[in-house]
Design an enzyme around this catalytic site. Structure first.
Site, short mmCIF file in Angstrom:
data_model
loop_
_atom_site.label_atom_id
_atom_site.label_comp_id
_atom_site.label_asym_id
_atom_site.label_seq_id
_atom_site.Cartn_x
_atom_site.Cartn_y
_atom_site.Cartn_z
N TYR A 117 0.84 -1.20 0.00
CA TYR A 117 0.00 0.00 0.00
C TYR A 117 0.87 1.24 0.00
CZ TYR A 117 0.75 0.79 5.05
OH TYR A 117 1.31 1.04 6.28
N CYS A 118 0.23 2.37 -0.37
CA CYS A 118 0.90 3.66 -0.45
C CYS A 118 -0.17 4.73 -0.34
CB CYS A 118 1.69 3.77 -1.75
SG CYS A 118 0.69 3.47 -3.22
N THR A 119 0.14 5.95 -0.69
CA THR A 119 -0.83 7.05 -0.48
C THR A 119 -2.03 6.94 -1.40
OG1 THR A 119 0.98 8.49 0.19
CG2 THR A 119 -1.11 9.54 -0.37
#
Length: 244
Positions: free
Chosen positions: A180-182
């Site tokens: 996951y990331c922004t």
């Protein structure tokens, strides 16, 4: 003043004639602020402005064949979080320096926010595998907030990620890994690198933390989400949460 609409979006898609695309974007994005990146691998944008102006630009963008159906994430602020408009042509829309990874050609499996929240309730996926969330952001972003118990490899830049995977891949054997990331863009490349390293069960979180906040209210997430504009931090309601 009226509230400002903030919008982020990206798409990995093969693009040619990048200078031409830049000139057309500059014409149609007049009146907006923020950053838009173009590369042979696609488009990445963070823009803000009056709602009608910004949504009009997105409508134009979606009318262009490479960007038909472009998904966007919206949030609101009382002030413009950007000071000017920058449209840049880059080698990559998210720099990894790993040329064998070409997400414009194929995607790793995508996991929706509700399914991840359900899996995290028990720590297991639907096949009974242990679920591990893997934060692909830089260390200072992770420090602002992350999924409870997420793996954090203390990255200083995204180009560090492939080496970190090679060092850590054996520890991920037998587990389901959700990168996951922004907003989703790092997750796409990260998941492909994990697959390349032989990790068998890999997903990318669809739309990243921002879409997860929108669809789940942020359950299992601790802290706030760092964003690269003058708002700095967003809470689970996608509202500015003060300086980092």
């Amino acid at each position: 003043m009226d509230r400002v609409l903030n919008l982020s979006a990206y798409r990995f898609v093969a693009l040619a004639d990048l200078p031409g695309w830049r000139e057309r974007v500059l014409v149609h994005a007049a009146g907006l602020k923020g950053t838009l990146l173009l590369a042979e691998e696609g488009i990445n944008l963070f823009l803000a402005g009056p709602p009608d102006t910004l949504r009009g630009f997105v409508a134009w963008l979606r009318a262009q064949p490479p960007f038909a159906g472009l998904e966007t994430k919206e949030s609101w602020s009382d002030e413009l979080p950007f000071r000017r408009l920058k449209v840049k042509v880059k080698r990559e829309i998210i720099r990894m320096n790993h040329p064998t990874i070409r997400p414009q050609q194929r995607r790793a499996p995508v996991l929706d926010a509700q399914t991840l929240a359900r899996w995290l309730d028990t720590g297991r996926d639907d096949a009974g595998r242990e679920v591990v969330t893997l934060d692909t952001r830089n260390a200072f972003e992770v420090d602002a907030g992350r999924f409870r118990g997420a793996l954090d490899w203390r990255l200083q830049r995204f180009s560090d990620f492939p080496a970190a995977v090679r060092a850590q891949a054996a520890a991920l054997a037998g587990k389901t890994v959700v990168s996951y990331c922004t907003g989703g863009i790092r997750c796409e490349k990260a998941a492909l690198v994990l697959q390349e390293a032989g990790v068998e069960s890999v997903f990318q979180l669809d739309g990243g933390i921002l879409k997860y906040f929108e669809q789940t209210g942020g359950q299992h997430f601790e802290g706030r989400c760092f964003v690269f504009d003058e708002r700095q931090l967003l809470d689970a309601a996608l509202q500015p949460a003060g300086p980092a």
